[in-house]
Write a protein that holds these residues in place. Structure first.
Motif, PDB file in Angstrom:
ATOM      1  N   ALA A   1      66.690  12.585   2.761  1.00 51.69           N
ATOM      2  CA  ALA A   1      67.507  13.624   3.387  1.00 51.69           C
ATOM      3  C   ALA A   1      68.949  13.211   3.645  1.00 51.69           C
ATOM      4  CB  ALA A   1      66.870  14.067   4.703  1.00 51.69           C
ATOM      5  N   VAL A   2      69.186  11.929   3.928  1.00 51.57           N
ATOM      6  CA  VAL A   2      70.520  11.500   4.372  1.00 51.57           C
ATOM      7  C   VAL A   2      71.291  10.949   3.171  1.00 51.57           C
ATOM      8  CG1 VAL A   2      71.827  10.111   6.003  1.00 51.57           C
ATOM      9  CG2 VAL A   2      69.554  10.971   6.640  1.00 51.57           C
ATOM     10  N   ASN A   3      72.186  11.769   2.631  1.00 50.37           N
ATOM     11  CA  ASN A   3      72.947  11.388   1.438  1.00 50.37           C
ATOM     12  C   ASN A   3      74.404  11.098   1.771  1.00 50.37           C
ATOM     13  OD1 ASN A   3      73.592  14.039   2.037  1.00 50.37           O
ATOM     14  ND2 ASN A   3      73.747  14.673  -0.107  1.00 50.37           N
ATOM     15  N   VAL A   4      74.634  10.534   2.969  1.00 53.12           N
ATOM     16  CA  VAL A   4      75.945  10.036   3.397  1.00 53.12           C
ATOM     17  C   VAL A   4      75.721   8.659   4.010  1.00 53.12           C
ATOM     18  CG1 VAL A   4      76.922  12.334   3.812  1.00 53.12           C
ATOM     19  CG2 VAL A   4      75.699  11.155   5.654  1.00 53.12           C
ATOM     20  N   PRO A   5      76.743   7.804   4.061  1.00 54.33           N
ATOM     21  CA  PRO A   5      76.565   6.483   4.674  1.00 54.33           C
ATOM     22  C   PRO A   5      76.069   6.605   6.114  1.00 54.33           C
ATOM     23  CG  PRO A   5      78.627   6.577   3.460  1.00 54.33           C
ATOM     24  CD  PRO A   5      78.099   7.984   3.494  1.00 54.33           C
ATOM     25  N   PHE A   6      75.093   5.764   6.482  1.00 51.42           N
ATOM     26  CA  PHE A   6      74.549   5.786   7.839  1.00 51.42           C
ATOM     27  C   PHE A   6      74.063   4.397   8.222  1.00 51.42           C
ATOM     28  CE2 PHE A   6      70.781   6.285   5.227  1.00 51.42           C
ATOM     29  CZ  PHE A   6      69.754   5.675   5.936  1.00 51.42           C
ATOM     30  N   GLY A   7      73.980   4.186   9.547  1.00 48.61           N
ATOM     31  CA  GLY A   7      73.401   2.971  10.076  1.00 48.61           C
ATOM     32  C   GLY A   7      72.024   3.266  10.654  1.00 48.61           C
TER      33      GLY A   7
ATOM     34  N   THR B   1      56.159  -6.375  10.101  1.00 47.12           N
ATOM     35  CA  THR B   1      57.403  -6.312   9.343  1.00 47.12           C
ATOM     36  C   THR B   1      57.645  -4.869   8.917  1.00 47.12           C
ATOM     37  OG1 THR B   1      57.072  -8.556   8.520  1.00 47.12           O
ATOM     38  CG2 THR B   1      58.626  -7.161   7.322  1.00 47.12           C
ATOM     39  N   LEU B   2      58.865  -4.394   9.130  1.00 49.67           N
ATOM     40  CA  LEU B   2      59.196  -3.010   8.820  1.00 49.67           C
ATOM     41  C   LEU B   2      60.126  -2.963   7.614  1.00 49.67           C
ATOM     42  CD1 LEU B   2      59.873  -1.745  12.454  1.00 49.67           C
ATOM     43  CD2 LEU B   2      57.749  -1.576  11.140  1.00 49.67           C
ATOM     44  N   ALA B   3      59.839  -2.084   6.692  1.00 48.72           N
ATOM     45  CA  ALA B   3      60.654  -1.947   5.487  1.00 48.72           C
ATOM     46  C   ALA B   3      61.851  -1.045   5.755  1.00 48.72           C
ATOM     47  CB  ALA B   3      59.811  -1.365   4.353  1.00 48.72           C
ATOM     48  N   LYS B   4      62.969  -1.365   5.114  1.00 49.16           N
ATOM     49  CA  LYS B   4      64.149  -0.521   5.200  1.00 49.16           C
ATOM     50  C   LYS B   4      63.966   0.705   4.290  1.00 49.16           C
ATOM     51  CE  LYS B   4      67.312  -4.468   5.679  1.00 49.16           C
ATOM     52  NZ  LYS B   4      68.492  -5.133   5.082  1.00 49.16           N
ATOM     53  N   PRO B   5      64.592   1.826   4.644  1.00 49.74           N
ATOM     54  CA  PRO B   5      64.571   2.974   3.728  1.00 49.74           C
ATOM     55  C   PRO B   5      65.210   2.585   2.392  1.00 49.74           C
ATOM     56  CG  PRO B   5      65.354   3.629   5.896  1.00 49.74           C
ATOM     57  CD  PRO B   5      65.282   2.133   5.910  1.00 49.74           C
ATOM     58  N   ASP B   6      64.628   3.058   1.321  1.00 50.20           N
ATOM     59  CA  ASP B   6      65.117   2.740  -0.015  1.00 50.20           C
ATOM     60  C   ASP B   6      66.222   3.716  -0.386  1.00 50.20           C
ATOM     61  OD1 ASP B   6      65.492   1.855  -2.576  1.00 50.20           O
ATOM     62  OD2 ASP B   6      63.616   2.683  -3.365  1.00 50.20           O
ATOM     63  N   THR B   7      67.454   3.385  -0.002  1.00 51.00           N
ATOM     64  CA  THR B   7      68.580   4.272  -0.240  1.00 51.00           C
ATOM     65  C   THR B   7      69.883   3.477  -0.291  1.00 51.00           C
ATOM     66  OG1 THR B   7      69.935   6.041   0.738  1.00 51.00           O
ATOM     67  CG2 THR B   7      68.610   4.724   2.248  1.00 51.00           C
TER      68      THR B   7
ATOM     69  N   LEU C   1      59.151  18.261  13.399  1.00 50.16           N
ATOM     70  CA  LEU C   1      60.321  17.817  14.159  1.00 50.16           C
ATOM     71  C   LEU C   1      61.305  17.057  13.287  1.00 50.16           C
ATOM     72  CD1 LEU C   1      58.366  16.546  17.298  1.00 50.16           C
ATOM     73  CD2 LEU C   1      59.922  18.503  17.276  1.00 50.16           C
ATOM     74  N   THR C   2      60.813  16.038  12.592  1.00 47.30           N
ATOM     75  CA  THR C   2      61.727  15.197  11.818  1.00 47.30           C
ATOM     76  C   THR C   2      62.341  15.970  10.657  1.00 47.30           C
ATOM     77  OG1 THR C   2      59.871  14.319  10.525  1.00 47.30           O
ATOM     78  CG2 THR C   2      60.541  13.073  12.450  1.00 47.30           C
ATOM     79  N   ARG C   3      61.564  16.783   9.993  1.00 47.15           N
ATOM     80  CA  ARG C   3      62.104  17.501   8.843  1.00 47.15           C
ATOM     81  C   ARG C   3      63.040  18.627   9.270  1.00 47.15           C
ATOM     82  NH1 ARG C   3      56.526  16.781   5.224  1.00 47.15           N
ATOM     83  NH2 ARG C   3      56.766  14.494   5.157  1.00 47.15           N
ATOM     84  N   SER C   4      62.833  19.170  10.465  1.00 48.36           N
ATOM     85  CA  SER C   4      63.791  20.125  11.002  1.00 48.36           C
ATOM     86  C   SER C   4      65.146  19.443  11.223  1.00 48.36           C
ATOM     87  CB  SER C   4      63.274  20.705  12.323  1.00 48.36           C
ATOM     88  OG  SER C   4      64.273  21.473  12.971  1.00 48.36           O
ATOM     89  N   LEU C   5      65.143  18.297  11.884  1.00 47.30           N
ATOM     90  CA  LEU C   5      66.390  17.593  12.189  1.00 47.30           C
ATOM     91  C   LEU C   5      67.078  17.053  10.941  1.00 47.30           C
ATOM     92  CD1 LEU C   5      65.193  15.703  15.384  1.00 47.30           C
ATOM     93  CD2 LEU C   5      66.905  17.530  15.306  1.00 47.30           C
ATOM     94  N   LEU C   6      66.312  16.726   9.919  1.00 41.65           N
ATOM     95  CA  LEU C   6      66.888  16.161   8.691  1.00 41.65           C
ATOM     96  C   LEU C   6      67.217  17.222   7.652  1.00 41.65           C
ATOM     97  CD1 LEU C   6      64.558  13.045   8.314  1.00 41.65           C
ATOM     98  CD2 LEU C   6      66.993  13.021   8.916  1.00 41.65           C
ATOM     99  N   SER C   7      66.976  18.489   7.952  1.00 38.80           N
ATOM    100  CA  SER C   7      67.165  19.545   6.959  1.00 38.80           C
ATOM    101  C   SER C   7      68.620  19.653   6.522  1.00 38.80           C
ATOM    102  CB  SER C   7      66.664  20.887   7.495  1.00 38.80           C
ATOM    103  OG  SER C   7      67.411  21.277   8.628  1.00 38.80           O
ATOM    104  N   ARG C   8      68.788  19.997   5.260  1.00 39.02           N
ATOM    105  CA  ARG C   8      70.120  20.108   4.671  1.00 39.02           C
ATOM    106  C   ARG C   8      70.563  21.568   4.677  1.00 39.02           C
ATOM    107  NH1 ARG C   8      69.765  15.634   0.888  1.00 39.02           N
ATOM    108  NH2 ARG C   8      71.437  16.419  -0.436  1.00 39.02           N
TER     109      ARG C   8
END
Length: 321
Positions: free
Chosen positions: A31-37, A47-53, A109-116
């Motif tokens: 969903a997030v196609n702009v630079p983010f932290g 161990t937690l994996a980072k998002p692949d982006t 909830l998450t997909r509402s907040l991440l909607s484009r």
């Protein structure tokens, strides 16, 4: 120097359930196609994996105690060593084991907040916060709920938290307005600045499977109020199309003021439905002793029996509303 509105947004996620994080990480990457932290808080359990982006430009992990649900870890992160940011997103790996629809609710909830949508890159809520400086918080669709009837066990912890934040509010004011149910939301850092400046850790209880009445529940009901106390308006995802449209009409003259933002939000909320909100608020506010008994019961009975008991109470409440 980069303008504040152009700083990469910072996504905060409390990961109590690592298996859920795997799904959430994929949603964020998609969903997030702009630079983010990204700031992950967790109890150090795996161990937690980072998002692949390729858009992930800053990544941090903070190990915390299993205390204060997702709220105290978020407040701990706000006071930590963070990259410069103006806009944030708060998520958590919500499982809601006391409900049959917990997974479906979390995804909503998450997909509402991440909607484009909107006119630019990135999630629609991020675009809106960048163009409307008087907007301080955006809740998921259908989750900016009335406080009235939802404070049965929360008045005292809310008052204690407001005192620690240095914000004065009459008891009657605690029941006015709305709150971001689920503690997932987009926010402007300035709007929640009192939370990053105060020492609130002593208010948070040890984990004991509480359903309500804790410091975490108090904070859930205060994020919007603190946002408003800092001079910002709060909204929710269903209001964003109207806000974007009104903002486009104003562009080149003025940004939308707080009253306009509130009016647009009120109009959108009045026609929105929340498929996960239980019609129990008035019932519990009239039967506080029964609510306390429900809390004690929840901690002592097997989950299947608890869910059956909840269904019975819901039927009783609907018949006596």
């Amino acid at each position: 120097m980069m303008a504040a509105s152009e700083l990469p947004p910072l996504i905060f996620v409390h990961v109590h359930y690592p298996d859920i994080w795997e799904e959430m990480a994929r949603d964020i990457a998609s969903a997030v196609n702009v630079p983010f932290g990204l700031v992950l808080t967790h109890c150090g359990q795996s161990t937690l994996a980072k998002p692949d982006t390729p858009y992930l430009v800053d990544y941090r992990e903070i190990v915390v105690q299993n205390r204060g649900r997702d709220v105290l870890p978020f407040l701990t992160a706000l006071r930590g060593d963070l990259p410069p940011y103006d806009i944030g997103l708060k998520l958590h790996t919500k499982r809601s084991p006391h409900r049959d629809d917990g997974a479906e609710w979390r995804r909503f909830l998450t997909r509402s907040l991440l909607s484009r949508g909107g006119n630019g890159p990135g999630p629609m809520a991020l675009q809106t916060l960048r163009t409307e400086p008087h907007l301080g918080l955006i809740a998921p669709e259908g989750h900016l709920l009335p406080l009235q009837g939802r404070l049965a066990l929360n008045e005292k912890p809310m008052a204690a938290m407001l005192s620690a934040l240095g914000i004065f509010m009459r008891t009657s004011e605690l029941h006015e307005g709305r709150f971001a149910a689920s503690t997932m939301f987009w926010f402007r850092a300035e709007a929640l600045s009192p939370f990053s400046a105060a020492e609130l850790d002593p208010l948070f209880e040890n984990e004991a499977a509480q359903l309500d009445g804790t410091a975490a529940h108090a904070a859930e009901r205060l994020f919007v109020k603190v946002c408003e106390s800092q001079g910002f308006a709060a909204s929710s995802m269903e209001a964003l199309p109207a806000i974007i449209c009104a903002g486009d009409e104003q562009r080149g003259m003025n940004t939308l003021d707080r009253d306009t933002l509130r009016n647009l939000t009120d109009a959108a909320i009045s026609t929105a439905a929340n498929p996960f909100s239980l019609p129990m608020a008035d019932f519990w506010s009239r039967h506080r002793r029964l609510l306390r008994l429900a809390h004690l019961t929840y901690r002592r009975v097997p989950p299947p029996l608890w869910r059956a008991m909840r269904r019975l109470v819901r039927r009783y409440a609907s018949r006596h509303a």
